[in-house]
Enzyme design. Sequence first.
Site, mmCIF file in Angstrom:
data_model
loop_
_atom_site.group_PDB
_atom_site.id
_atom_site.type_symbol
_atom_site.label_atom_id
_atom_site.label_comp_id
_atom_site.label_asym_id
_atom_site.label_seq_id
_atom_site.Cartn_x
_atom_site.Cartn_y
_atom_site.Cartn_z
ATOM 1 N N ASP A 349 -3.257 -0.345 -8.634
ATOM 2 C CA ASP A 349 -3.748 -1.690 -8.382
ATOM 3 C C ASP A 349 -4.021 -2.412 -9.701
ATOM 4 O O ASP A 349 -4.621 -1.844 -10.616
ATOM 5 C CB ASP A 349 -5.042 -1.597 -7.558
ATOM 6 C CG ASP A 349 -5.645 -2.943 -7.250
ATOM 7 O OD1 ASP A 349 -5.015 -3.717 -6.514
ATOM 8 O OD2 ASP A 349 -6.747 -3.228 -7.760
ATOM 9 N N GLU A 385 1.334 -2.367 -9.707
ATOM 10 C CA GLU A 385 1.171 -3.762 -9.313
ATOM 11 C C GLU A 385 1.111 -4.521 -10.635
ATOM 12 O O GLU A 385 0.083 -4.480 -11.325
ATOM 13 C CB GLU A 385 -0.105 -3.975 -8.509
ATOM 14 C CG GLU A 385 -0.262 -5.416 -8.050
ATOM 15 C CD GLU A 385 -1.568 -5.677 -7.322
ATOM 16 O OE1 GLU A 385 -1.579 -6.514 -6.407
ATOM 17 O OE2 GLU A 385 -2.596 -5.066 -7.677
#
Length: 713
Positions: A349, A385
């Site tokens: 993330d 990401e």
Amino acid sequence: MRVWPGRPYPQGAMWDGEGVNFALFSENATAVELCLFDHEHQDQESHRIRMEECTDLVWHVYLPEVRPGQLYGYRVHGPYEPQAGHRFNPSKLLIDPYAKALTGVVKWSDAMFGYRIGDPKEDLSFDERNNAGNVPKCVVIDQAFTWGGDQLLNTPWSKTVIYEVHVKGFTMRHPDVPEQLRGTYAGLASPPMIDYLQSLGVTAVELLPIHHFVNDQYLTEKGLTNYWGYNSIGFFAPDIRYSSFPEQGRKVYEFKTMVKTLHSAGIEVILDVVYNHTGEGNHLGPTLCFRGVDNAAYYRLVPHKERYYMDYTGCGNTLNVRHPRTLQLIMDSLRYWVLEMHVDGFRFDLASALARELHDVDRLSAFFDIIHQDPVLSQVKLIAEPWDLGEGGYQVGNFPPGWAEWNGKYRDTIRSYWKGDGGVLGEMAHRLSGSSDLYSASGRQPYASINFVTAHDGFTLHDLVSYNHKHNSANGEDNRDGHDHNLSWNCGVEGPTDDPQINEVREKQKRNFLATLLLSQGVPMISGGDELGRTQQGNNNAYCQDNEVSWFDWTLTKNNQHLLEFTKRLIQLKTNHPVFQRRRFFQGRRIQGSEVKDISWFHADGKEMMDEEWGKGFRSLGLRLSGDAIEEVDAKGCAIYDDTFLLLLNAYHEPISFTLPAHKKGVRWELIFDTSLAECNKRGPLHKGGEEYHLGERTCALLRLMPGGERRG
């Protein structure tokens, strides 16, 4: 209780069959106390043991009488000087950063903060209340587990199909999952869920965060919860809320059983991990773990204003990966999940936040270097990401070899194209063919692109084609949260409708998106439930909706049978045909021994696109993938051949007549599917090269070359 010196490594609580070694890093602490708790009295420690030994900034002790199941925490002494970056407060019981299991969740009270709530000095004040009754206790575990022959599956990237899903939401409402197992790791590993995943044909599940996380106080006060879990506080501990066996360390056993069961079904497990920040928030956040253990070491602080935190994540803080012990924590956590828990990979993330050495994102940062040389982590699936919320944080295409990326440009381009926007045909061609413009220069291959149209963050596929605007009022922020834009075409009608014509157009758009996603080069990621028409009633930021808004509605399997079967068929096409899963980029030229190019692009008139025509605003396109020109070999050095396919795309609001290319003399094109047809799963008639194919408005169709006009299996 007997106390021995112990050793500084490994950190955490380690049971060796005779006793337990406890080790905790703190560079700036003046003293550390290990606190032991009984299961019956968790508001007050039964023993408080001063850790006298400190080696290389790691405090350690060995207790020969302690066994697995023991509850513990720490109290760390040192300066409370927020303006200098130090926030030690021994009144606060702390979670071990290396805890392998936790007993429960944070119970919010003013005692959870290191300062006095309501004091005019805010966090410069000091709170002396004991918070032991409100903090999850760490659990000593026995790591033993019978793995048998289980090992990482190592599914090739080119053959991977990812299914992004939430452990709880996936299983919570399934009628065939035993009620006591719904919403749990055991529920995900139950026969009905394994059967569903296998029948769908996906090769990997990407699980939303399962690291133990903090449910934000402001959400709790609203009666909501941090459903997605992007608020980690335990990087080694599977969250207890997804366990059907929460007692002591059994949740670890349950998680391992889930992984082993999925592996036996041929399905990899990829974890969505959040190492960019923690659940302690900004300078006004609670003292739960890292802040009280060593704030200045674990967090990025504002230079010359160390009271405050650098926030590249939008969550109040950023982990300090420039510090060797923080970097070690992340690496130890990753290796633990691979070596001890057998997971197959990770999706990071806001990965750009981990790459910031000073301020700018640095692709050669220590984080990348250490993973690239690690003999364990360099061999698993690594997905970034590739953005954070800081300046210069959008880094799609800039991660180093060895990394795949969520391709945000793929998502935006595919949505824009099917919306009917002009001027995107050139970029559409790049995205369909593997995004060589983003990845080839760094030596990566098409599978560096994780292709997606929807994900957990945003509209579901059904809502993408059904809503013009977000409907997030249930989140309690007056609909201000989430992005208010919809890059899809939805007939101009907001939400549910009884108009069968509008509903059929929406269904066709879903089929268009799924077909494009699963037939593009690269690795497709399906957002769990899109194949069923799952809806969140227009909520495009359902992070706090732990209810029917987010949970799968399994009655949709009957109501959306055509869409589900269409998705299965697309996945079969992807996995059964090498031409859709190339390991190398197309060359756009004739390959030796072949009469045609490996890839060709066509106008609706059947003529090849010229370079100067890509920017002219066309909305229709033909893409021919030549199976007799795959420039690859298998593991034994044999050439790989496949069928030749023709993908026709029309995002225009009117139908067109598409002239089918001849390819070779005496051949026919067999219709595999046409998204405008209600029964689009049925194969259609044969068409001669040079014939016109009627391609409906906002429609895509796939045809296969049949040499000699004969059908093949």
